[in-house]
Design an enzyme around this catalytic site. Structure first.
Site, PDB file in Angstrom:
ATOM      1  CG  HIS A  75      -1.932   1.269   1.208  1.00  0.00           C
ATOM      2  ND1 HIS A  75      -2.798   1.556   0.519  1.00  0.00           N
ATOM      3  CD2 HIS A  75      -1.452   2.191   2.391  1.00  0.00           C
ATOM      4  CE1 HIS A  75      -3.088   2.672   0.753  1.00  0.00           C
ATOM      5  NE2 HIS A  75      -2.664   3.241   1.761  1.00  0.00           N
ATOM      6  CB  ALA A  76       3.943   2.087   1.839  1.00  0.00           C
TER       7      ALA A  76
END
Length: 113
Positions: A75-76
């Site tokens: 996600h990052a």
């Protein structure tokens, strides 16, 4: 710093950068180009911080210090890459607004008609 803190730091810097980019776009829509440029500069600074952290993770990986691959890390990375793309596109839109609101656009339009 543990992996979770590293991940959330990347997300935070990316989120800050994305917000600054869209604020810059809104400033350009209002013909406040100096403010737009200032906000893009701030966004670039935030992206640079996130990118440095990402580079550290990649360097450790290259040195054999593998990181646990998890959904938060993905996600990052996704957040960072999307923000970088948004910044690039918004910079182009700001340039478009500059041309569109200038006499150059009007002159081009008249000459081409």
């Amino acid at each position: 710093m543990d992996l979770e803190k590293i991940i959330f730091t990347i997300i935070a810097h990316s989120g800050n950068a994305k917000s600054k980019c869209f604020e810059a776009l809104n400033a350009a829509k209002q013909k406040n180009f100096s403010k737009a440029e200032e906000l893009i500069k701030e966004a670039k600074e935030e992206l640079l911080k996130a990118h440095h952290i990402q580079t550290e993770i990649l360097q450790k990986e290259a040195q054999g210090q593998r990181q646990e691959l998890n959904l938060l890390l993905i996600h990052a990375e996704d957040h960072l890459m999307n923000t970088m793309l948004a910044k690039d596109l918004i910079e182009e839109l700001i340039e478009f607004y500059k041309i569109f609101t200038s006499n150059k656009f009007i002159e081009r339009r008249i000459l081409n008609d």
